[in-house]
Motif scaffolding. Structure first.
Motif, PDB file in Angstrom:
ATOM      1  N   THR A   1      -9.228  15.239  -2.431  1.00 43.27           N
ATOM      2  CA  THR A   1      -7.854  15.639  -2.772  1.00 43.27           C
ATOM      3  C   THR A   1      -7.080  15.975  -1.503  1.00 43.27           C
ATOM      4  OG1 THR A   1      -8.831  16.599  -4.752  1.00 43.27           O
ATOM      5  CG2 THR A   1      -6.530  17.115  -4.327  1.00 43.27           C
TER       6      THR A   1
ATOM      7  N   TYR B   1      -3.668  13.997  -0.077  1.00 44.01           N
ATOM      8  CA  TYR B   1      -2.392  14.604   0.337  1.00 44.01           C
ATOM      9  C   TYR B   1      -2.056  14.240   1.772  1.00 44.01           C
ATOM     10  CZ  TYR B   1      -2.380  17.578  -3.827  1.00 44.01           C
ATOM     11  OH  TYR B   1      -2.357  18.027  -5.114  1.00 44.01           O
ATOM     12  N   LEU B   2      -3.074  14.289   2.642  1.00 49.02           N
ATOM     13  CA  LEU B   2      -2.827  14.018   4.068  1.00 49.02           C
ATOM     14  C   LEU B   2      -2.313  12.596   4.271  1.00 49.02           C
ATOM     15  CD1 LEU B   2      -5.849  15.703   5.906  1.00 49.02           C
ATOM     16  CD2 LEU B   2      -3.454  16.387   5.932  1.00 49.02           C
TER      17      LEU B   2
ATOM     18  N   GLN C   1      -0.719  10.732   2.111  1.00 48.74           N
ATOM     19  CA  GLN C   1       0.659  10.661   1.602  1.00 48.74           C
ATOM     20  C   GLN C   1       1.634  11.259   2.611  1.00 48.74           C
ATOM     21  OE1 GLN C   1       1.698  11.471  -2.574  1.00 48.74           O
ATOM     22  NE2 GLN C   1      -0.429  12.047  -2.786  1.00 48.74           N
ATOM     23  N   ALA C   2       1.183  12.316   3.303  1.00 49.19           N
ATOM     24  CA  ALA C   2       2.063  12.967   4.270  1.00 49.19           C
ATOM     25  C   ALA C   2       2.229  12.108   5.518  1.00 49.19           C
ATOM     26  CB  ALA C   2       1.502  14.335   4.648  1.00 49.19           C
ATOM     27  N   VAL C   3       1.206  11.312   5.851  1.00 53.83           N
ATOM     28  CA  VAL C   3       1.290  10.474   7.055  1.00 53.83           C
ATOM     29  C   VAL C   3       2.081   9.198   6.771  1.00 53.83           C
ATOM     30  CG1 VAL C   3      -0.061   9.115   8.706  1.00 53.83           C
ATOM     31  CG2 VAL C   3      -0.834  11.386   8.046  1.00 53.83           C
ATOM     32  N   SER C   4       1.676   8.458   5.736  1.00 51.48           N
ATOM     33  CA  SER C   4       2.363   7.197   5.460  1.00 51.48           C
ATOM     34  C   SER C   4       2.202   6.800   3.999  1.00 51.48           C
ATOM     35  CB  SER C   4       1.799   6.102   6.370  1.00 51.48           C
ATOM     36  OG  SER C   4       2.074   4.834   5.844  1.00 51.48           O
ATOM     37  N   LEU C   5       3.335   6.627   3.316  1.00 57.79           N
ATOM     38  CA  LEU C   5       3.279   6.215   1.904  1.00 57.79           C
ATOM     39  C   LEU C   5       2.886   4.751   1.777  1.00 57.79           C
ATOM     40  CD1 LEU C   5       6.325   7.935   0.193  1.00 57.79           C
ATOM     41  CD2 LEU C   5       3.923   8.417  -0.144  1.00 57.79           C
TER      42      LEU C   5
ATOM     43  N   ASP D   1      -0.079   3.414  -0.544  1.00 58.74           N
ATOM     44  CA  ASP D   1       0.027   2.361  -1.551  1.00 58.74           C
ATOM     45  C   ASP D   1      -0.978   1.242  -1.286  1.00 58.74           C
ATOM     46  OD1 ASP D   1       1.968   3.628  -2.970  1.00 58.74           O
ATOM     47  OD2 ASP D   1       3.640   2.661  -1.937  1.00 58.74           O
ATOM     48  N   ALA D   2      -1.195   0.931   0.003  1.00 59.69           N
ATOM     49  CA  ALA D   2      -2.109  -0.168   0.340  1.00 59.69           C
ATOM     50  C   ALA D   2      -3.547   0.180  -0.046  1.00 59.69           C
ATOM     51  CB  ALA D   2      -2.028  -0.481   1.831  1.00 59.69           C
TER      52      ALA D   2
ATOM     53  N   GLY E   1      -4.383   2.406  -2.365  1.00 63.16           N
ATOM     54  CA  GLY E   1      -4.384   2.532  -3.824  1.00 63.16           C
ATOM     55  C   GLY E   1      -5.412   3.514  -4.348  1.00 63.16           C
TER      56      GLY E   1
ATOM     57  N   VAL F   1      -6.108 -18.351   3.481  1.00 62.69           N
ATOM     58  CA  VAL F   1      -5.722 -17.293   2.553  1.00 62.69           C
ATOM     59  C   VAL F   1      -6.896 -16.682   1.782  1.00 62.69           C
ATOM     60  CG1 VAL F   1      -4.303 -16.771   0.525  1.00 62.69           C
ATOM     61  CG2 VAL F   1      -3.383 -18.170   2.347  1.00 62.69           C
TER      62      VAL F   1
ATOM     63  N   VAL G   1      -8.313 -13.190   2.611  1.00 64.62           N
ATOM     64  CA  VAL G   1      -7.734 -11.902   2.226  1.00 64.62           C
ATOM     65  C   VAL G   1      -7.778 -11.702   0.703  1.00 64.62           C
ATOM     66  CG1 VAL G   1      -6.305 -11.484   4.245  1.00 64.62           C
ATOM     67  CG2 VAL G   1      -5.373 -12.843   2.382  1.00 64.62           C
ATOM     68  N   LEU G   2      -8.369 -12.672  -0.001  1.00 64.97           N
ATOM     69  CA  LEU G   2      -8.567 -12.527  -1.451  1.00 64.97           C
ATOM     70  C   LEU G   2      -9.984 -11.989  -1.677  1.00 64.97           C
ATOM     71  CD1 LEU G   2      -6.945 -15.853  -2.671  1.00 64.97           C
ATOM     72  CD2 LEU G   2      -5.943 -13.582  -2.600  1.00 64.97           C
TER      73      LEU G   2
END
Lengths: 228, 210
Positions: free
Chosen positions: B85, B89-90, B92-96, B100-101, B103, B175, B178-179
């Motif tokens: 947890t 948080y950390l 999210q605070a550094v980079s959204l 997201d990447a 996930g 490609v 990266v799949l």
């Protein structure tokens, strides 16, 4: 005669409960401290991300305000508590340096090839057109579905006509995606050959949000002009 | 003193190389295959896991004499979940964008078997310093494994490394790398390479001893 077997030493229940309670309290304190310590930075990051996304789709904007379009037709600015009543649609208003409204942006989502494609698109009131879009989240196939952001022919679909009907209750012409090379009207999106499903998702996402949101905000645009 | 220093170095190297979680023990493969589409994602996931691993092992080791064996797993999981947890948080605070990447795989660090395994097999039996060194070594080994996968997949699948284009605009990206199948291909090749190298080393040692 069998030798007496000593029962295995067991921990008293109270000791187990005490340990669990102490660990839970300690962990709770750590989580709460981390939450408090990072909250401001996370909020700042979220605001920055929204602003960056809106500035990208409304290049003329220098400031952004978050609004809610309520079902009864009122527009209200999103407060600090960020709560939204049921049925409200969130949108962003972009203003230039003099506080004049230069465009509104809203999120739309539709099922793509791999997962839901979420986009943010901009609508300009003066030309009644969708001027552009950006991707909020997408898990489409790299090299195929992600072409929607770089394919020149696809981007040439914008500005895309999104005029309201005379009674201002719906769009005059629903936005739809057509097969590559068959675009005949300014409200149609020419799909990318080979990435038709993702192209369709973009069209559906814009159409669904535009049909619901634009009739609500169009009569009140003057109100937005007054409140940068 | 020297012996102690060697022991400590051994604790660290154990996880980094000899018992590498990816290449030797093949543990924690879920994030290793899922998030290693780029070098940045791989490194971030590796560092996040290292943080959780080290902090959890430190706390487990500190409390090891006070945790009854009957409730140890529950206690370890609560401790691990706490640090996951915190790292959530950390990030999210550094980079959204990074958040997201990566996930859901950030939250899934809770069930990474490398961490619970280290807490149960090592930290619960050793004092804080060796426990932390061992966790750091394991975390560094995990990060190394993830980076080896992420870098190769990004180079082949996107023609880039850390987002910097390597081959110019005429490069046609492979490609599939990266799949999801690309993750298995690259992991398979790394395992093959690692196992061939280990075998060669063993053969050399055997010849020297003979």
């Amino acid at each position: 005669m069998k030798p007496a077997i000593d029962p295995l030493p067991t921990t008293p229940t109270a000791a187990m409960l005490r340990t669990l309670a102490v660990v839970a309290a300690l962990c709770g304190t750590i989580i709460t401290a981390a939450h408090q310590g990072t909250q401001a930075a996370i909020e700042g990051n979220k605001r920055l991300a929204i602003e960056r996304a809106v500035f990208k789709v409304i290049p003329a904007a220098v400031s952004v305000a978050e609004y809610l379009a309520l079902p009864e037709g009122r527009l209200v600015k999103v407060g600090a508590d960020k709560t939204a009543p049921a049925g409200a649609i969130k949108f962003y208003a972009g203003f230039d340096a003099s506080g004049r409204l230069v465009g509104v942006a809203a999120e739309g989502a539709a099922k793509g090839y791999a997962d839901t494609v979420r986009i943010l698109f901009a609508w300009e009131a003066s030309s009644q057109a969708v001027t552009g879009f950006g991707v909020v989240s997408s898990r489409e196939t790299p090299g195929i579905g992600d072409k929607i952001l770089v394919d020149k022919d696809f981007l040439a679909n914008f500005p895309l006509e999104a005029k309201l009907s005379a009674d201002m209750k719906t769009l005059a012409n629903a936005i739809r995606t057509v097969k590559h090379g068959t675009k005949a009207y300014p409200w149609e999106i020419d799909a990318i050959a080979g990435a038709t499903i993702t192209s369709r998702a973009v069209g559906r996402a814009i159409d669904e949000t535009a049909q619901a949101l634009l009739p609500r905000i169009a009569p009140h645009l003057a109100q937005l002009e007054d409140r940068p | 003193m020297t012996a102690t220093r060697t022991d400590r170095w051994d604790e660290f190297m154990e996880g980094l190389w000899r018992q590498n979680p990816i290449f030797v023990m093949t543990l924690g493969l879920c994030p290793a295959l899922a998030v290693t589409v780029s070098a940045v994602n791989a490194l971030s996931m590796g560092l996040a896991t290292t943080f959780v691993l080290t902090a959890s092992c430190f706390l487990v080791s500190l409390l090891r004499k006070r945790i009854p064996k009957e409730v140890r797993i529950a206690t370890y999981i609560v401790i691990i979940a706490t640090f996951v947890t915190v790292v959530d948080y950390l990030i999210q605070a550094v980079s959204l964008a990074l958040y997201d990447a990566l996930g859901a795989f950030i939250q899934l660090i809770v069930v990474n078997c490398v961490i619970l395994g280290r807490a149960e097999a090592h930290a619960s039996k050793h004092p804080p310093l060796p426990a932390v060194l061992s966790a750091l070594g394991m975390g560094a080994g995990f990060t190394l494994g993830l980076f080896a996968l992420g870098a190769v997949r990004e180079i082949l699948g996107a023609g880039k490394l850390f987002g910097i284009s390597l081959f110019g605009e005429h490069f046609q990206p492979w490609v599939v790398m990266v799949l999801p199948p690309g993750g298995f291909f690259v992991l398979g090749l790394w395992l093959l390479l690692f196992s061939a190298w280990t075998r060669r080393q063993r053969r050399k040692e055997a010849i020297q001893h003979a």
